[in-house]
Design a protein around this motif. Sequence first.
Motif, PDB file in Angstrom:
ATOM      1  N   GLY A  47       0.805  -1.215   0.000  1.00 40.88           N
ATOM      2  CA  GLY A  47       0.000   0.000   0.000  1.00 40.88           C
ATOM      3  C   GLY A  47       0.834   1.258   0.000  1.00 40.88           C
ATOM      4  O   GLY A  47       2.012   1.255   0.364  1.00 40.88           O
ATOM      5  N   GLY A  48       0.224   2.361  -0.442  1.00 38.56           N
ATOM      6  CA  GLY A  48       0.876   3.659  -0.410  1.00 38.56           C
ATOM      7  C   GLY A  48       1.589   3.998  -1.704  1.00 38.56           C
ATOM      8  O   GLY A  48       1.433   3.333  -2.736  1.00 38.56           O
ATOM      9  N   LEU A  49       2.422   5.032  -1.631  1.00 35.57           N
ATOM     10  CA  LEU A  49       3.084   5.571  -2.812  1.00 35.57           C
ATOM     11  C   LEU A  49       4.424   4.926  -3.093  1.00 35.57           C
ATOM     12  O   LEU A  49       4.956   5.063  -4.199  1.00 35.57           O
ATOM     13  CB  LEU A  49       3.264   7.087  -2.657  1.00 35.57           C
ATOM     14  CG  LEU A  49       1.972   7.895  -2.528  1.00 35.57           C
ATOM     15  CD1 LEU A  49       2.291   9.372  -2.335  1.00 35.57           C
ATOM     16  CD2 LEU A  49       1.088   7.697  -3.754  1.00 35.57           C
ATOM     17  N   GLY A  50       5.013   4.257  -2.094  1.00 36.98           N
ATOM     18  CA  GLY A  50       6.292   3.612  -2.364  1.00 36.98           C
ATOM     19  C   GLY A  50       7.127   3.418  -1.122  1.00 36.98           C
ATOM     20  O   GLY A  50       6.809   3.912  -0.037  1.00 36.98           O
ATOM     21  N   ALA A  51       8.216   2.676  -1.281  1.00 36.83           N
ATOM     22  CA  ALA A  51       9.156   2.408  -0.209  1.00 36.83           C
ATOM     23  C   ALA A  51      10.546   2.322  -0.815  1.00 36.83           C
ATOM     24  O   ALA A  51      10.711   2.057  -2.013  1.00 36.83           O
ATOM     25  CB  ALA A  51       8.802   1.107   0.515  1.00 36.83           C
ATOM     26  N   SER A  52      11.572   2.549   0.019  1.00 37.98           N
ATOM     27  CA  SER A  52      12.937   2.622  -0.480  1.00 37.98           C
ATOM     28  C   SER A  52      13.877   1.915   0.487  1.00 37.98           C
ATOM     29  O   SER A  52      13.853   2.189   1.687  1.00 37.98           O
ATOM     30  CB  SER A  52      13.351   4.090  -0.642  1.00 37.98           C
ATOM     31  OG  SER A  52      14.690   4.193  -1.050  1.00 37.98           O
ATOM     32  N   PHE A  53      14.740   1.027  -0.062  1.00 39.62           N
ATOM     33  CA  PHE A  53      15.647   0.254   0.772  1.00 39.62           C
ATOM     34  C   PHE A  53      17.077   0.378   0.253  1.00 39.62           C
ATOM     35  O   PHE A  53      17.382  -0.046  -0.856  1.00 39.62           O
ATOM     36  CB  PHE A  53      15.231  -1.218   0.804  1.00 39.62           C
ATOM     37  CG  PHE A  53      14.067  -1.480   1.722  1.00 39.62           C
ATOM     38  CD1 PHE A  53      14.262  -2.071   2.953  1.00 39.62           C
ATOM     39  CD2 PHE A  53      12.787  -1.101   1.362  1.00 39.62           C
ATOM     40  CE1 PHE A  53      13.193  -2.290   3.813  1.00 39.62           C
ATOM     41  CE2 PHE A  53      11.712  -1.317   2.203  1.00 39.62           C
ATOM     42  CZ  PHE A  53      11.923  -1.916   3.444  1.00 39.62           C
ATOM     43  N   ASP A  54      17.946   1.006   1.058  1.00 41.27           N
ATOM     44  CA  ASP A  54      19.380   1.011   0.779  1.00 41.27           C
ATOM     45  C   ASP A  54      19.953  -0.288   1.315  1.00 41.27           C
ATOM     46  O   ASP A  54      20.665  -0.307   2.323  1.00 41.27           O
ATOM     47  CB  ASP A  54      20.055   2.213   1.438  1.00 41.27           C
ATOM     48  CG  ASP A  54      20.045   3.430   0.547  1.00 41.27           C
ATOM     49  OD1 ASP A  54      20.059   3.265  -0.672  1.00 41.27           O
ATOM     50  OD2 ASP A  54      20.022   4.550   1.074  1.00 41.27           O
ATOM     51  N   ALA A  55      19.646  -1.383   0.653  1.00 35.12           N
ATOM     52  CA  ALA A  55      20.087  -2.708   1.076  1.00 35.12           C
ATOM     53  C   ALA A  55      20.307  -3.551  -0.162  1.00 35.12           C
ATOM     54  O   ALA A  55      19.596  -3.406  -1.165  1.00 35.12           O
ATOM     55  CB  ALA A  55      19.038  -3.361   1.979  1.00 35.12           C
ATOM     56  N   TYR A  56      21.294  -4.431  -0.106  1.00 36.13           N
ATOM     57  CA  TYR A  56      21.519  -5.362  -1.205  1.00 36.13           C
ATOM     58  C   TYR A  56      20.460  -6.461  -1.118  1.00 36.13           C
ATOM     59  O   TYR A  56      20.253  -7.057  -0.058  1.00 36.13           O
ATOM     60  CB  TYR A  56      22.911  -5.972  -1.124  1.00 36.13           C
ATOM     61  CG  TYR A  56      23.199  -6.943  -2.247  1.00 36.13           C
ATOM     62  CD1 TYR A  56      23.641  -6.471  -3.479  1.00 36.13           C
ATOM     63  CD2 TYR A  56      23.009  -8.308  -2.085  1.00 36.13           C
ATOM     64  CE1 TYR A  56      23.887  -7.352  -4.528  1.00 36.13           C
ATOM     65  CE2 TYR A  56      23.260  -9.199  -3.124  1.00 36.13           C
ATOM     66  CZ  TYR A  56      23.696  -8.713  -4.346  1.00 36.13           C
ATOM     67  OH  TYR A  56      23.930  -9.580  -5.376  1.00 36.13           O
ATOM     68  N   LEU A  57      19.786  -6.720  -2.224  1.00 40.07           N
ATOM     69  CA  LEU A  57      18.731  -7.721  -2.257  1.00 40.07           C
ATOM     70  C   LEU A  57      19.255  -9.011  -2.877  1.00 40.07           C
ATOM     71  O   LEU A  57      19.548  -9.074  -4.071  1.00 40.07           O
ATOM     72  CB  LEU A  57      17.536  -7.214  -3.058  1.00 40.07           C
ATOM     73  CG  LEU A  57      16.395  -8.222  -3.257  1.00 40.07           C
ATOM     74  CD1 LEU A  57      15.771  -8.618  -1.909  1.00 40.07           C
ATOM     75  CD2 LEU A  57      15.329  -7.663  -4.190  1.00 40.07           C
ATOM     76  N   ASP A  58      19.354 -10.043  -2.048  1.00 40.41           N
ATOM     77  CA  ASP A  58      19.713 -11.383  -2.500  1.00 40.41           C
ATOM     78  C   ASP A  58      18.401 -12.160  -2.625  1.00 40.41           C
ATOM     79  O   ASP A  58      17.910 -12.730  -1.665  1.00 40.41           O
ATOM     80  CB  ASP A  58      20.661 -12.027  -1.481  1.00 40.41           C
ATOM     81  CG  ASP A  58      20.966 -13.478  -1.809  1.00 40.41           C
ATOM     82  OD1 ASP A  58      21.068 -13.800  -3.002  1.00 40.41           O
ATOM     83  OD2 ASP A  58      21.075 -14.286  -0.857  1.00 40.41           O
ATOM     84  N   ASN A  59      17.845 -12.178  -3.829  1.00 38.95           N
ATOM     85  CA  ASN A  59      16.487 -12.688  -4.006  1.00 38.95           C
ATOM     86  C   ASN A  59      16.479 -14.081  -4.627  1.00 38.95           C
ATOM     87  O   ASN A  59      17.078 -14.323  -5.675  1.00 38.95           O
ATOM     88  CB  ASN A  59      15.672 -11.740  -4.886  1.00 38.95           C
ATOM     89  CG  ASN A  59      14.207 -12.126  -4.933  1.00 38.95           C
ATOM     90  OD1 ASN A  59      13.625 -12.489  -3.916  1.00 38.95           O
ATOM     91  ND2 ASN A  59      13.611 -12.064  -6.109  1.00 38.95           N
TER      92      ASN A  59
END
Length: 392
Positions: free
Chosen positions: A194-206
Amino acid sequence: MTRYRLSFLLLLLCHAALHGEYYSWVGGASGSWENSANWISGGTPQHGGIPGHGDYANIPPATNQQGHPLLTTVILSSAVSTGLSYIGGDTTLLITGSGTLTLEQPATVSDGYGYASYIALYGSIANYGHLNIPGFVFYNLNAQLYGYNNLGSITNYGSGLIDIQDGASMIPYWNYGVGYIYTIHNYGIIRESGGLGASFDAYLDNHGTVQSQSGTLRWRSGSNLGGTFQADAGAGIEFSGGTITLTSTITNFNGPGTVWITTAEVVLNNFVGTLDLYGSLVRGTIANGGVLNFHGGSVRERDNPTAGVLQVSAGAVLNLMQRLVWDFQNYDCGVNGTLSVLAGGKVNQNASLSISGTLTNAGIYNLLEGSIGSSSDASITNAVGGLFDIRC
């Protein structure tokens, strides 16, 4: 550093006391969240009480009799809604498959940067259940700066769901000029709901699924780009920082929303297939059969503006495209490092290009649209066998 950390935690304590009961973990190296004997509040054991709605949980690392840190695990197996102020170094909050942690707004702190509230995260979170993150800031800190052994991370296991809501963000806390980029390992589902967005200064190991249902979910410190990325209608997922290495066409970006790479540093490792980049830094090799559509950005390394080589091999194509959104720069694309077009390689220029580094062409360079601007340091060479075809 110790004095700075203590001041930081005291500030959290003072603000938390104003907004709810402040609980601190005293359960030793391993124990259950649901056991009230593992918590104290205001320096007094609160039998029958655990952190809940309106409260704040502080989880410092356990120590042995000599005062040395021990690996600490706090196990949550029920549904809890509470604030969380601090997870210490060498400490893991483990949410089991039957557990749900809904994080409430943490203590409000005025730190001069405009952030109203945040969670100090030195340690780790291991999620097998549900972790609900509303709109506030995680500060991730380098635990090794303070004498702990393990760098923290968030691991979302196969049964886990991390639900991110509007305005949530994670940023590295810079201390004495040193910042630490957190890692998020995902084997389950990470969802922005939900909402307008989110931001993560993190390396994503997906290795699982990352989904945006609303707004734009931004990953700003790179990714392995594994697993699956799903953007619903009107939503987006954006990789807007860090370093990303690619060898072939990305096949796990799914719509109908937009999943794209913008303003990241992209390393092409003998890339084959088709790739669109937007406003990024690029270097490496486009191999035979590879096509790069470069929508603005520069050939260069992030940390060394004059270094970085992009090689267009025989049978490869580089399309220099206009930026989608015009900004303060005068040119759509730039070469600060070296652009090398080998025999049999092709460049189609469809936008303005600025060169302050080196351009060497031994293949086919089609100037279809735009112009080429160069600085006094630039070097442009049309080598033997090269064709520079001006069509505009």
